[in-house]
Scaffold this motif. Sequence first.
Motif, PDB file in Angstrom:
ATOM      1  N   GLN A 161       0.842  -1.202   0.000  1.00 18.93           N
ATOM      2  CA  GLN A 161       0.000   0.000   0.000  1.00 18.93           C
ATOM      3  C   GLN A 161       0.877   1.252   0.000  1.00 18.93           C
ATOM      4  O   GLN A 161       0.589   2.223  -0.700  1.00 18.93           O
ATOM      5  CB  GLN A 161      -0.931  -0.014   1.213  1.00 18.93           C
ATOM      6  CG  GLN A 161      -2.036   1.044   1.164  1.00 18.93           C
ATOM      7  CD  GLN A 161      -1.684   2.318   1.900  1.00 18.93           C
ATOM      8  OE1 GLN A 161      -1.019   2.286   2.933  1.00 18.93           O
ATOM      9  NE2 GLN A 161      -2.134   3.454   1.383  1.00 18.93           N
ATOM     10  N   ASP A 162       1.968   1.213   0.757  1.00 18.44           N
ATOM     11  CA  ASP A 162       2.908   2.331   0.767  1.00 18.44           C
ATOM     12  C   ASP A 162       3.495   2.572  -0.628  1.00 18.44           C
ATOM     13  O   ASP A 162       3.807   3.710  -0.995  1.00 18.44           O
ATOM     14  CB  ASP A 162       4.043   2.069   1.759  1.00 18.44           C
ATOM     15  CG  ASP A 162       3.598   2.236   3.214  1.00 18.44           C
ATOM     16  OD1 ASP A 162       2.540   2.855   3.440  1.00 18.44           O
ATOM     17  OD2 ASP A 162       4.304   1.736   4.108  1.00 18.44           O
ATOM     18  N   ALA A 163       3.647   1.475  -1.389  1.00 21.98           N
ATOM     19  CA  ALA A 163       4.225   1.589  -2.729  1.00 21.98           C
ATOM     20  C   ALA A 163       3.175   1.910  -3.786  1.00 21.98           C
ATOM     21  O   ALA A 163       3.484   1.980  -4.983  1.00 21.98           O
ATOM     22  CB  ALA A 163       4.942   0.283  -3.093  1.00 21.98           C
ATOM     23  N   GLY A 164       1.935   2.099  -3.343  1.00 16.38           N
ATOM     24  CA  GLY A 164       0.866   2.437  -4.283  1.00 16.38           C
ATOM     25  C   GLY A 164       0.278   1.250  -5.007  1.00 16.38           C
ATOM     26  O   GLY A 164      -0.461   1.411  -5.991  1.00 16.38           O
ATOM     27  N   GLU A 165       0.574   0.030  -4.519  1.00 21.76           N
ATOM     28  CA  GLU A 165       0.091  -1.175  -5.192  1.00 21.76           C
ATOM     29  C   GLU A 165      -1.188  -1.733  -4.573  1.00 21.76           C
ATOM     30  O   GLU A 165      -1.771  -2.692  -5.088  1.00 21.76           O
ATOM     31  CB  GLU A 165       1.191  -2.248  -5.163  1.00 21.76           C
ATOM     32  CG  GLU A 165       2.448  -1.823  -5.916  1.00 21.76           C
ATOM     33  CD  GLU A 165       3.640  -2.730  -5.609  1.00 21.76           C
ATOM     34  OE1 GLU A 165       3.446  -3.727  -4.892  1.00 21.76           O
ATOM     35  OE2 GLU A 165       4.745  -2.422  -6.095  1.00 21.76           O
ATOM     36  N   ARG A 166      -1.610  -1.197  -3.440  1.00 22.19           N
ATOM     37  CA  ARG A 166      -2.849  -1.600  -2.780  1.00 22.19           C
ATOM     38  C   ARG A 166      -3.514  -0.348  -2.203  1.00 22.19           C
ATOM     39  O   ARG A 166      -2.838   0.641  -1.905  1.00 22.19           O
ATOM     40  CB  ARG A 166      -2.570  -2.588  -1.631  1.00 22.19           C
ATOM     41  CG  ARG A 166      -2.163  -3.982  -2.071  1.00 22.19           C
ATOM     42  CD  ARG A 166      -3.334  -4.728  -2.706  1.00 22.19           C
ATOM     43  NE  ARG A 166      -3.048  -6.141  -2.859  1.00 22.19           N
ATOM     44  CZ  ARG A 166      -2.324  -6.679  -3.830  1.00 22.19           C
ATOM     45  NH1 ARG A 166      -1.770  -5.871  -4.735  1.00 22.19           N
ATOM     46  NH2 ARG A 166      -2.141  -7.981  -3.898  1.00 22.19           N
ATOM     47  N   SER A 167      -4.815  -0.413  -2.035  1.00 25.25           N
ATOM     48  CA  SER A 167      -5.538   0.743  -1.511  1.00 25.25           C
ATOM     49  C   SER A 167      -5.584   0.693   0.013  1.00 25.25           C
ATOM     50  O   SER A 167      -5.375  -0.359   0.625  1.00 25.25           O
ATOM     51  CB  SER A 167      -6.968   0.757  -2.056  1.00 25.25           C
ATOM     52  OG  SER A 167      -7.727  -0.312  -1.497  1.00 25.25           O
ATOM     53  N   LEU A 168      -5.892   1.851   0.618  1.00 22.72           N
ATOM     54  CA  LEU A 168      -6.037   1.908   2.066  1.00 22.72           C
ATOM     55  C   LEU A 168      -7.209   1.046   2.515  1.00 22.72           C
ATOM     56  O   LEU A 168      -7.167   0.428   3.581  1.00 22.72           O
ATOM     57  CB  LEU A 168      -6.248   3.366   2.504  1.00 22.72           C
ATOM     58  CG  LEU A 168      -6.115   3.672   3.993  1.00 22.72           C
ATOM     59  CD1 LEU A 168      -4.768   3.220   4.538  1.00 22.72           C
ATOM     60  CD2 LEU A 168      -6.315   5.160   4.253  1.00 22.72           C
ATOM     61  N   GLU A 169      -8.261   0.973   1.686  1.00 15.18           N
ATOM     62  CA  GLU A 169      -9.407   0.120   2.002  1.00 15.18           C
ATOM     63  C   GLU A 169      -8.986  -1.349   2.078  1.00 15.18           C
ATOM     64  O   GLU A 169      -9.477  -2.103   2.927  1.00 15.18           O
ATOM     65  CB  GLU A 169     -10.516   0.296   0.963  1.00 15.18           C
ATOM     66  CG  GLU A 169     -11.244   1.627   1.044  1.00 15.18           C
ATOM     67  CD  GLU A 169     -10.576   2.719   0.210  1.00 15.18           C
ATOM     68  OE1 GLU A 169      -9.379   2.571  -0.132  1.00 15.18           O
ATOM     69  OE2 GLU A 169     -11.248   3.722  -0.086  1.00 15.18           O
ATOM     70  N   ASP A 170      -8.065  -1.764   1.196  1.00 16.02           N
ATOM     71  CA  ASP A 170      -7.548  -3.141   1.232  1.00 16.02           C
ATOM     72  C   ASP A 170      -6.855  -3.414   2.566  1.00 16.02           C
ATOM     73  O   ASP A 170      -7.014  -4.486   3.158  1.00 16.02           O
ATOM     74  CB  ASP A 170      -6.544  -3.377   0.091  1.00 16.02           C
ATOM     75  CG  ASP A 170      -7.196  -3.395  -1.274  1.00 16.02           C
ATOM     76  OD1 ASP A 170      -8.409  -3.678  -1.347  1.00 16.02           O
ATOM     77  OD2 ASP A 170      -6.493  -3.106  -2.266  1.00 16.02           O
ATOM     78  N   VAL A 171      -6.073  -2.434   3.016  1.00 21.94           N
ATOM     79  CA  VAL A 171      -5.339  -2.592   4.282  1.00 21.94           C
ATOM     80  C   VAL A 171      -6.312  -2.707   5.442  1.00 21.94           C
ATOM     81  O   VAL A 171      -6.161  -3.580   6.309  1.00 21.94           O
ATOM     82  CB  VAL A 171      -4.373  -1.403   4.504  1.00 21.94           C
ATOM     83  CG1 VAL A 171      -3.770  -1.456   5.902  1.00 21.94           C
ATOM     84  CG2 VAL A 171      -3.266  -1.426   3.451  1.00 21.94           C
ATOM     85  N   PHE A 172      -7.337  -1.856   5.482  1.00 23.94           N
ATOM     86  CA  PHE A 172      -8.313  -1.902   6.559  1.00 23.94           C
ATOM     87  C   PHE A 172      -9.055  -3.240   6.583  1.00 23.94           C
ATOM     88  O   PHE A 172      -9.284  -3.815   7.645  1.00 23.94           O
ATOM     89  CB  PHE A 172      -9.326  -0.758   6.420  1.00 23.94           C
ATOM     90  CG  PHE A 172      -8.760   0.598   6.738  1.00 23.94           C
ATOM     91  CD1 PHE A 172      -7.642   0.730   7.557  1.00 23.94           C
ATOM     92  CD2 PHE A 172      -9.340   1.747   6.225  1.00 23.94           C
ATOM     93  CE1 PHE A 172      -7.122   1.977   7.855  1.00 23.94           C
ATOM     94  CE2 PHE A 172      -8.836   2.996   6.521  1.00 23.94           C
ATOM     95  CZ  PHE A 172      -7.724   3.125   7.336  1.00 23.94           C
ATOM     96  N   ALA A 173      -9.443  -3.709   5.409  1.00 23.20           N
ATOM     97  CA  ALA A 173     -10.180  -4.979   5.336  1.00 23.20           C
ATOM     98  C   ALA A 173      -9.322  -6.135   5.844  1.00 23.20           C
ATOM     99  O   ALA A 173      -9.798  -6.991   6.611  1.00 23.20           O
ATOM    100  CB  ALA A 173     -10.630  -5.240   3.894  1.00 23.20           C
ATOM    101  N   LYS A 174      -8.066  -6.169   5.443  1.00 25.64           N
ATOM    102  CA  LYS A 174      -7.178  -7.252   5.886  1.00 25.64           C
ATOM    103  C   LYS A 174      -6.841  -7.120   7.367  1.00 25.64           C
ATOM    104  O   LYS A 174      -6.716  -8.129   8.082  1.00 25.64           O
ATOM    105  CB  LYS A 174      -5.895  -7.255   5.042  1.00 25.64           C
ATOM    106  CG  LYS A 174      -4.993  -8.465   5.274  1.00 25.64           C
ATOM    107  CD  LYS A 174      -5.728  -9.776   5.001  1.00 25.64           C
ATOM    108  CE  LYS A 174      -6.196  -9.901   3.574  1.00 25.64           C
ATOM    109  NZ  LYS A 174      -6.897 -11.192   3.339  1.00 25.64           N
ATOM    110  N   TYR A 175      -6.721  -5.894   7.839  1.00 21.93           N
ATOM    111  CA  TYR A 175      -6.479  -5.673   9.269  1.00 21.93           C
ATOM    112  C   TYR A 175      -7.587  -6.312  10.095  1.00 21.93           C
ATOM    113  O   TYR A 175      -7.325  -7.005  11.084  1.00 21.93           O
ATOM    114  CB  TYR A 175      -6.405  -4.168   9.554  1.00 21.93           C
ATOM    115  CG  TYR A 175      -6.376  -3.823  11.028  1.00 21.93           C
ATOM    116  CD1 TYR A 175      -5.183  -3.812  11.742  1.00 21.93           C
ATOM    117  CD2 TYR A 175      -7.556  -3.516  11.716  1.00 21.93           C
ATOM    118  CE1 TYR A 175      -5.155  -3.505  13.100  1.00 21.93           C
ATOM    119  CE2 TYR A 175      -7.539  -3.206  13.066  1.00 21.93           C
ATOM    120  CZ  TYR A 175      -6.342  -3.200  13.749  1.00 21.93           C
ATOM    121  OH  TYR A 175      -6.329  -2.905  15.093  1.00 21.93           O
ATOM    122  N   ASP A 176      -8.828  -6.084   9.701  1.00 22.07           N
ATOM    123  CA  ASP A 176      -9.955  -6.668  10.441  1.00 22.07           C
ATOM    124  C   ASP A 176      -9.856  -8.194  10.469  1.00 22.07           C
ATOM    125  O   ASP A 176     -10.128  -8.830  11.490  1.00 22.07           O
ATOM    126  CB  ASP A 176     -11.281  -6.252   9.808  1.00 22.07           C
ATOM    127  CG  ASP A 176     -11.579  -4.767  10.002  1.00 22.07           C
ATOM    128  OD1 ASP A 176     -11.009  -4.169  10.931  1.00 22.07           O
ATOM    129  OD2 ASP A 176     -12.383  -4.218   9.225  1.00 22.07           O
TER     130      ASP A 176
END
Length: 457
Positions: A161-176
């Motif tokens: 996500q930091d490299a622009g290859e994933r969205s912040l929404e992707d990170v939140f979903a996986k975090y959950d």
Amino acid sequence: MKAKLIALVFGAVFGSSVVNAQSNDCATMAALAYDDAKAKNYDAAYEPLMKVRKECPKYSLATFQYGERALKYKIDNAEGEEKEAFIEELIELWEERLELFPQKTSKGKVYGDIAQLRFDYKIGDKEDQYEAFDKAFTEDPDNFTSPKGIYAYFSLLVDMQDAGERSLEDVFAKYDEVIAKVESEENELAERLAPLLEKQDQAETLTAKEKTLVKNSEINLKAYNQVKNAINGKLGQRADCDNLIPLYTKDFDEKKTDVDWLRNANARLSAKDCTEDPLFMRVSEALHKLDPSAKSAFSLGQLAEAEGNRSKALQYYNEAAELEKDNSAKARIYYRIAGNYKDQGSFSQARTYYRRALSAKPSLGSAYLQIASMYAQSANNCGNTTFEKRAVYWAAADYARRAASVDPSIASNASQAASSYMGRAPQKSDIFQEGRNAGEAIKIGCWIGETVRIPNL
């Protein structure tokens, strides 16, 4: 006809001889290879083990177990291309074991081990490494339990996500998902630990097996707590209100009839206490209108509480608890309700809800600690004599120790609280003067209504 019969008999005997010979060869090769492996002479064991693996792959699971040890030794002691070759060979060995001995091999563990190996030795790019962990997590989540692996899995996604290859929404979903996984593992450990802690509190002797279980459970609980902290640290400021509010405000008008989007936005804003911004009310009201649920009811409870309407807040919180299916979320709701009752001085009601929180999430040590605090605050009101009143602190100390055992994140504070309570409880001289003995039961009156046993000081 006779000649044909003789040929058949000869063929059967000859075939049986070949099979027996092959079996004997496998047994001989394996015995020699296993002996060296048992002695941890992996340099000598490596080639014979690989020969057994190649020529007699189904002979025994032990071939793969010893082969794994030998290859790990080789990897640790090799460099460059030779190390890479051993790494690939170990991956192939794990995959073969899964194929040949599926009933004795955990798919989630094998895939997780392969992913961890690729991550540790930087094999492939981050996308390849992430996909390897994702395979373990999605295909066999019950057996993908490595704290180290779970953290690496989430860490790779954040890096992408930091490299622009994933969205912040992707990170939140996986975090959950990964936090839910960690909390599930914590709860299983705490459930196994709870009856043993109760046994200890009642001064019963644990068996050697039970002592080992307590020790291992506490070690693993500590590991999962460290991973949870590391995951939250990796998420960092991405989940702060300063980032969440602009993110969800930007899409609200477009998504205000999308129940899934509203549900995710509501949960994230609620979890981070981003409740003072008008967006939170807009999201909560829209969600409750379209799909009344535990989360929307809880959010409206938060709003009512922020406005000072405690009774309305409790009404929404109880509705949320009844609707909630996820045990960790249910525990958080019960904990919030308990806190409201505790603040009002309704300790009995508060304990009821703290216990409900623990029933939903046995690893919620802070609930035990809150009960301990309420007991300590009530000591002067529960008992007919000074000794009985001070005995309440033993009960408080028991609950504080339970908190330390099931929740490593508060273990230090809980242990300090337990020591403090023990310091205020009757000492050895007090017990002697009262003519009491260790192990004797004392009934605590008032709202507490429990029995505590005199410890062996």
